[in-house]
Motif scaffolding. Structure first.
Motif, mmCIF file in Angstrom:
data_model
loop_
_atom_site.group_PDB
_atom_site.id
_atom_site.type_symbol
_atom_site.label_atom_id
_atom_site.label_comp_id
_atom_site.label_asym_id
_atom_site.label_seq_id
_atom_site.Cartn_x
_atom_site.Cartn_y
_atom_site.Cartn_z
ATOM 1 N N ASP A 91 23.396 73.324 -16.982
ATOM 2 C CA ASP A 91 24.247 73.421 -18.166
ATOM 3 C C ASP A 91 23.804 74.617 -19.012
ATOM 4 N N TRP A 113 20.904 75.199 -11.015
ATOM 5 C CA TRP A 113 20.118 74.618 -12.122
ATOM 6 C C TRP A 113 18.841 75.468 -12.313
ATOM 7 N N TRP A 164 29.288 70.551 -9.960
ATOM 8 C CA TRP A 164 29.297 69.273 -10.694
ATOM 9 C C TRP A 164 30.602 69.053 -11.478
ATOM 10 N N PHE A 184 31.019 72.578 -13.121
ATOM 11 C CA PHE A 184 30.094 73.307 -13.994
ATOM 12 C C PHE A 184 29.723 74.693 -13.463
ATOM 13 N N GLU A 239 32.661 66.243 -21.406
ATOM 14 C CA GLU A 239 31.830 66.421 -20.217
ATOM 15 C C GLU A 239 32.680 66.630 -18.967
ATOM 16 N N HIS A 258 29.795 67.726 -24.539
ATOM 17 C CA HIS A 258 28.991 68.377 -23.507
ATOM 18 C C HIS A 258 29.428 69.834 -23.522
HETATM 19 C C1 BGC Z 1 24.229 65.583 -17.019
HETATM 20 C C2 BGC Z 1 24.702 66.953 -16.669
HETATM 21 C C3 BGC Z 1 23.740 67.498 -15.645
HETATM 22 C C4 BGC Z 1 23.908 66.620 -14.440
HETATM 23 C C5 BGC Z 1 23.257 67.035 -13.185
HETATM 24 C C6 BGC Z 1 24.314 64.730 -15.815
HETATM 25 O O1 BGC Z 1 23.960 63.433 -16.034
HETATM 26 O O2 BGC Z 1 24.908 65.056 -18.099
HETATM 27 O O3 BGC Z 1 25.146 67.722 -17.668
HETATM 28 O O4 BGC Z 1 23.798 68.832 -15.408
HETATM 29 O O5 BGC Z 1 23.621 65.284 -14.728
HETATM 30 O O6 BGC Z 1 24.206 67.032 -12.269
#
Ligand code: BGC
Length: 900
Positions: A478, A540, A592, A698, A742, A763
């Motif tokens: 994120d 990530w 995601w 994402f 989100e 989010h």
């Molecule tokens: C979070 C996301 C995070 C993800 C990983 C979630 O539970 O809220 O923003 O990046 O898990 O996939």
């Protein structure tokens, strides 16, 4: 007389003089202003002194650069005599313009240093060793006296906590920070704050009073329980008073401090706070208070980590929000609507009998029937309780908790609450706003506003995924996708610099980055239960490279690049060790929360690997590490060749055939030159086949519109932006969203609320379209080869039904503003370019059709306006090079003028 003069002096990129810096080489900067066109800085002279008088001497006692022939006005590291700890330094600058005329000196600016050396700290950690989370929260106090007849020259309070603290002198807050010292990887370091408290001292008797809470240190984190770094909150404080005759008085936390339990009976960041006002001991933090019945504070074990100066702006209350409605909801409950999904707490105003108990619960949404909706909070209680003292009007706001909410449910109020019975207090890391945009489409404007709210709600000492449910973690994916947008919106440099310290602290020996930063051991236990690895994840962990690079692009920040270089190198080694022939197998989270599109995880992972190699090549070049530059550019070549071989077919189709796959390949430089347009065509075709809808999650979402605009599909980008039907950005806005959700399907007309286990309405990730609004729609973009908007690319791009946009980006070199509109067959564009900034302006139409301030630029103004040059002109558009100044361009506009 110089045509320019220096203003807006900064130390470590902050205009308000920083307190307590512990870097030996603070970075200095300024902006120059002046009336006229094409103004530049030819040279500068900086002087730094240990007091204001010495600053006027030549040379000043700490550092005097003398005349330096240079156009640089930012990122200049202090290179004078070694700085002393706990000291204020003064500095000023003068500049020379293009004609070598010197300006006068700037106003004086300053900074103070922190406690650099271990031995500077003479304080001990204190608290209540019997403390058990969630409370009661200990109060700690110390009475002390100033010397008679001596005047105080300076008084700095250095303080921190393992936990969270508030500290006051003579009953007044030492600072306005909340939830200090914030969340850091306490296993490695904790940040201390420095307060200038001279104005709070009084003659003779004085008192310091502090309250301690569990915070992230001892309280709940996510759904993992409490006590992750320790169980007993502890305070460390040192007040250093310097009298005018040079004598020092040090008041430090030690066994002589007094301790008692305070009115905060329980406090947890996620679950809420309970406060019993009957237990408030009036004047407990003032000098007159009788503390004989208090115990002595416990001296707690010394902290094994490092103390680091806090460099980021504190969490502050930045706005008050008045509720828009309050309704009776049965069972003695009332529901307030704040009109805005916000993060912080409320101030309660009440009257009633002693012992009456008011409960406040917090939620983001109401159900269709108007009931309070808390399912998506999972186990987070988000509940505050106030027990009245019973003495007239009472006011309460919690100290050690934070909630994400739009609705507040109140129970136990004596009488009928009114709108002014509560006041919303918005709390976040108080970064300076640096961008604004307004367009002819109110929905797009609301989107820009919601993106800002997403950032405010989730930048609370660290960047989190969400602010309400039992999660609130620094998910690195994120962070990386939103970093560029965040850095348009606000001055993020010190916020991210601080977070990168945590990232480096929790990098694993393999070079892997945990999926959340700051890291907690319990995260790794939990993540295994959902079948994930929890570290080294594609999209990530790459934050380790992408975030420092973003700091360099936006702020020209080499310091952060240098500090992170080893960590980035280790991340690259991890990637190399976990890939085969340039391809990276990956099990991660994928793209995601994408919509009916499954981008193969190896495609994602390999694309991000390649991108990191490419960025590392650029970083090495920026730091003049030529060998590394060559090595990483070779690596990028190898990975991109392997990527093309494995995933791209001769017709430009990519494995998975998803929007995100095309977007990443195109933006990360992985599409073979001869296939780029075809691949962009496949991307556009997919969007169109879905009825002009996106499918990105994402990892793709931030790049989707930039890729379309860069590859001849700008009109389509605008249509995707303005799409009102699900899935789209504006769908949530059509249904009343005041923050970024989100998931695209957080709530839909057909299905109502989605899966309550993962449905945040605040989010920021999907808000990473924000950068496109500034870069492409408004048209203010940086140029990688001359970062920090020293050279700015101005290219406004009308599209969709948007006929007007105006806005500003407050770069470190000054405010860059653009205002464009299409009216009466003309495209009009006003620009303001700051002094010492070069702009490359792309306008629709041919050179001979463009006018500036009413004159054809071909004939007249072109030569008058110094520095204005035409670089290129053809049917599709003209590129001009201009310097500082205000411009008003006008070009005839017809259907064919629209950018493609
Ligand atoms: C979070 C996301 C995070 C993800 C990983 C979630 O539970 O809220 O923003 O990046 O898990 O996939």
């Amino acid at each position: 007389m110089s045509a320019i003069r220096p203003t807006q002096l900064t130390v470590e990129y902050e205009t308000s003089p920083p307190l307590g810096l512990d870097t030996p080489r603070p970075v200095l900067g300024w902006q120059s202003v002046g009336e006229g066109y094409g103004l530049v800085q030819r040279g500068y002279r900086i002087s730094v002194a240990s007091n204001p008088e010495r600053l006027t001497e030549s040379p000043a006692d700490m550092w005097d650069t003398g005349y330096v022939e240079s156009d640089r006005s930012s990122g200049i590291a202090y290179r004078g005599k070694p700085l002393e700890s706990g000291t204020r330094y003064y500095w000023r600058v003068r500049v020379w313009d293009g004609d070598r005329c010197a300006s006068g000196w700037s106003a004086v600016h300053s900074w103070t240093t922190g406690l650099f050396r271990g031995e500077d700290w003479q304080a001990s950690w204190i608290g209540n060793k019997a403390y058990a989370h969630p409370g009661p929260a200990p109060l700690l106090r110390k009475l002390f006296y100033l010397d008679d007849g001596r005047s105080v020259e300076s008084a700095f309070l250095f303080a921190t906590a393992l936990g969270v603290y508030r500290i006051r002198i003579n009953g007044k807050d030492a600072g306005d920070g909340r939830l200090t010292p914030g969340w850091s990887d306490y296993r490695s370091h904790v940040r201390y704050q420095t307060y200038d408290v001279k104005h709070l001292l009084q003659e003779d008797a004085n008192a310091i009073g502090a309250t301690l809470g569990s915070g992230w240190y001892a309280g709940h984190i996510a759904s993992f329980g409490s006590g992750h770094y320790g169980n007993t909150p502890a305070l460390l404080a040192q007040l250093v008073i310097r009298y005018s005759d040079g004598k020092l008085l040090r008041i430090v936390t030690d066994e002589t401090w007094k301790a008692a339990d305070g009115p905060i009976r329980e406090a947890d960041l996620i679950h809420g706070e309970t406060y019993d006002a009957r237990l408030l001991q009036a004047g407990w933090d003032g000098p007159e208070f009788e503390d004989r019945h208090w115990n002595n504070a416990d001296v707690l074990p010394a902290y094994s980590g490092t103390l680091k100066a806090d460099i980021q702006p504190p969490n502050r209350i930045t706005e008050d929000i008045i509720p828009v409605s309050v309704k009776k909801a049965g069972d003695g409950r009332y529901i307030f609507d704040m009109g805005q999904n916000m993060v912080g707490h409320v101030l309660l105003k009440t009257k009633g009998p002693a012992g009456a108990r008011i409960q406040l619960r917090f939620a983001e949404m109401l159900t269709g029937s108007g009931e309070f909706y808390t399912d998506n909070l999972r186990a987070a209680k988000q509940t505050d309780v106030y027990i009245l003292r019973g003495e007239g009007e009472e006011r309460y706001e919690p100290s050690f908790t934070i909630h994400g909410f739009r609705y507040v449910e109140m129970t136990g109020y004596s009488g009928t609450p009114q709108l002014d019975s509560i006041l919303g207090r918005v709390v976040h890391s108080d970064m300076r706003r640096t961008a604004e945009i307004e367009t002819s489409d109110p929905y797009v404007n609301k989107l820009a506003a919601n993106i800002i709210w997403g950032q405010r709600g989730n930048f609370v000492s660290v960047p989190t995924d969400c602010p309400q449910r039992d999660e609130r973690l620094g998910w690195t994916g994120d962070v990386q996708i939103f970093a560029r947008t965040a850095s348009y919106n606000m001055l993020t440099r010190n916020f991210y610099k601080s977070w990168l310290e945590d990232l480096r602290a929790c990098q694993m020996s393999s070079g892997a980055i945990p999926d959340v930063v700051p890291d907690v051991d319990a995260f790794h236990d939990w993540v295994r239960t959902i079948g994930m690895k929890g570290h080294g994840t594609a999209g990530w962990g790459d934050a380790a490279v992408i975030v420092p690079w973003t700091m360099y692009l936006v702020y020209g920040d080499r310091t952060t690049l240098c500090e992170s270089y080893d960590s980035m190198t280790k991340w690259m080694e991890y990637l190399a060790a976990n890939s085969v022939n340039g391809l990276r197998p990956e099990e991660g989270y994928g793209d995601w929360l994408s919509v009916r599109a499954n981008t193969p995880r190896d495609v994602l992972a390999t694309a991000y690997y390649a991108y990191c190699a490419k960025v590392m090549g650029n970083i090495a070049a920026a730091l003049d590490r030529t060998e590394d530059r060559d090595r990483y550019s070779r690596l990028f070549g190898e990975i991109s060749a392997a990527f093309a071989d494995a995933y791209i077919s001769p017709d430009g189709k990519i494995k998975g055939d998803t929007q995100t796959a095309y977007v990443l390949a195109l933006t990360m430089g992985l599409a073979p030159e001869n296939l780029r347009q075809r691949m962009a065509g496949h991307l556009a075709a997919d969007i169109i086949s879905r009825g002009t809808h996106l499918s990105t999650g994402f990892l793709g979402v931030g790049y989707l519109l930039p890729v379309l605009s860069e590859h001849g599909h700008h009109e389509l980008a605008c249509r995707v932006l303005q799409q009102m039907d699900y899935p789209s950005w504006l769908y949530s806005i059509k249904h009343g969203a005041t923050t970024i959700w989100e998931r695209w399907d957080g709530w839909t007309e057909e299905a109502g609320f989605q899966d309550e286990r993962m449905n945040s309405f605040n989010h920021y990730s999907l808000g990473s379209v924000g950068e496109w609004l500034y870069r492409y729609l408004l048209g203010i973009d940086l140029v990688e080869s001359d970062p920090a908007f020293r050279t700015v690319r101005i290219q406004p791009r009308p599209g969709g039904t948007i006929t007007r946009a105006s806005g500003v980006f407050r770069s470190i070199h000054g405010d860059i503003s653009v205002e464009w509109c299409i009216r009466e067959g003309r495209f009009e564009c006003s620009l303001r370019i700051p002094v010492n900034v070069n702009a490359t302006v792309h306008l629709p139409g041919r050179l001979e059709d463009i006018s500036e301030s009413g004159y054809s630029i071909l004939r007249s103004r072109m030569s008058e306006v110094s520095g204005m040059l035409c670089a290129e002109s053809e049917q599709a558009g003209t590129t001009l090079r201009i310097g500082s100044g205000s411009y008003f361009f006008c070009v005839p506009w017809n259907e064919c003028s629209a950018p493609r």
